[in-house]
Write an enzyme that holds these catalytic residues in place. Structure first.
Site, PDB file in Angstrom:
ATOM      1  N   ALA A 177     -17.376 -11.307  53.367  1.00  0.00           N
ATOM      2  CA  ALA A 177     -18.726 -11.270  53.957  1.00  0.00           C
ATOM      3  C   ALA A 177     -19.013 -10.012  54.753  1.00  0.00           C
ATOM      4  CB  ALA A 177     -18.926 -12.497  54.851  1.00  0.00           C
ATOM      5  N   TYR A 195     -10.420  -7.723  35.040  1.00  0.00           N
ATOM      6  CA  TYR A 195     -11.566  -8.235  35.807  1.00  0.00           C
ATOM      7  C   TYR A 195     -12.326  -9.288  34.997  1.00  0.00           C
ATOM      8  CZ  TYR A 195     -16.126  -8.296  38.140  1.00  0.00           C
ATOM      9  OH  TYR A 195     -17.276  -8.691  38.768  1.00  0.00           O
ATOM     10  N   GLY A 213     -21.683  -5.826  50.895  1.00  0.00           N
ATOM     11  CA  GLY A 213     -22.229  -6.191  49.598  1.00  0.00           C
ATOM     12  C   GLY A 213     -22.916  -7.542  49.545  1.00  0.00           C
TER      13      GLY A 213
END
Length: 327
Positions: free
Chosen positions: A50, A205, A53
């Site tokens: 947090a 990813y 972004g």
């Protein structure tokens, strides 16, 4: 043909300007968080990653809605800076910082222990923290670092907090996935860094994002009578720090192209906020929501129940042996 006169023509410039405006308008989703009047007074939310972004934008939105927001960040310094900014911008003093490194199962367990001791309820869990572009490596716990960060950490965290989520029902869990999950595949040996000799960094990813979608679908199935709604979301292509592990040239190209075509972090947070708080998302458990806040069919691999169970069991085996009692 000499293109310079054409490129310098006022009409060409005007057409280019209109195209840029249209492209930037298309980055906005169909659902606007600013038009949603949901208030989170009395509710508690955890947002991982947090401090920057999408995660920071989500936490900021929840804080504006008067919720108690736990910023789960790896860096204390960056987390503290985000905490101060969010408190200053929203006036909400009920925003707190907790340290969490999702690549470390011991860190995940320690974080969960603190939450279970200090929080009486958990209404929203946003599994946002993740990374891309990291070189293949095995952590001190014997797990491949990207698979640990993006999949196993969020998987373990959610399971450790699931009883608190059930006691707080109706509650919600959101896994931040990606449209790139459709390019992913499942090889459970990858969790330990095996068979990765030919797997490119971007493929790793993609595979972890597929695992996020599968985790949401399988967890939703297991919690379908508990009042806990579990979804996975795609934020779209967003200008964030997710590319920080790539080389300079790739990052420069990404940022230049992104200025015209990609969403800002605030725009990219919309689908996550939608799943976390909107009345429209109530009961959408097990669904995959795209960047326009619309339910979309995920990849075929994500819709394979035997494969989903296989990944779940492999993830349990990978995480249960680390950082547990007596270790």
């Amino acid at each position: 043909m000499d293109m310079l006169p054409l490129l310098s023509h006022p009409l060409w410039f005007l057409c280019s300007l209109v195209l840029v405006v249209v492209l930037r308008m298309q980055k906005k989703g169909r659902w606007d968080p600013k038009k949603c009047r949901v208030d989170l007074t009395g509710k508690t939310a955890i947002v991982t990653g947090a401090n920057t972004g999408i995660g920071k934008s989500v936490a900021l939105d929840f804080a504006r809605r008067n919720g108690r927001v736990v910023l789960a960040c790896r860096s204390r310094e960056r987390g503290q800076k985000a905490l101060e900014e969010i408190q200053r911008e929203t006036g909400n003093r009920n925003v707190v910082l907790e340290i969490l490194d999702t690549s470390s199962m011991s860190s995940v367990r320690a974080f969960a222990d603190r939450i279970l001791r200090n929080e009486t309820r958990l209404d929203i869990l946003v599994n946002n923290a993740g990374a891309s572009g990291m070189p293949h490596a095995v952590t001190s716990e014997g797990l491949e670092v990207t698979y640990a960060t993006n999949h196993l950490g969020p998987f373990l965290l959610t399971n450790l907090l699931v009883d608190l989520l059930k006691r707080s029902a109706p509650s919600r869990v959101v896994f931040l996935a990606s449209l790139m999950h459709k390019q992913g595949y499942i090889d459970t040996s990858n969790l330990y860094g095996k068979n990765l000799e030919k797997q490119k960094i971007h493929e790793t990813y993609n595979c972890t994002k597929l695992m996020n979608v599968i985790s949401a679908r399988e967890l939703a199935e297991r919690l379908k009578t508990t009042g806990v709604t579990v979804t996975s979301v795609s934020p779209g292509i967003v200008m964030t720090e997710a590319m920080r592990h790539y080389n300079l040239i790739i990052r420069v190209v990404f940022n230049v192209i992104g200025f015209f075509f990609f969403k800002s972090a605030e725009e990219g947070a919309a689908s996550t906020i939608f799943c976390g708080i909107s009345e429209e998302a109530e009961g959408l458990t097990g669904q995959y929501v795209n960047s326009d806040c619309v339910i979309e069919l995920p990849s075929e691999n994500a819709r394979d129940p035997p494969l989903n169970r296989k990944l779940w069991e492999a993830s349990e085996a990978a995480t249960n042996r680390i950082g547990g009692p007596g270790q």
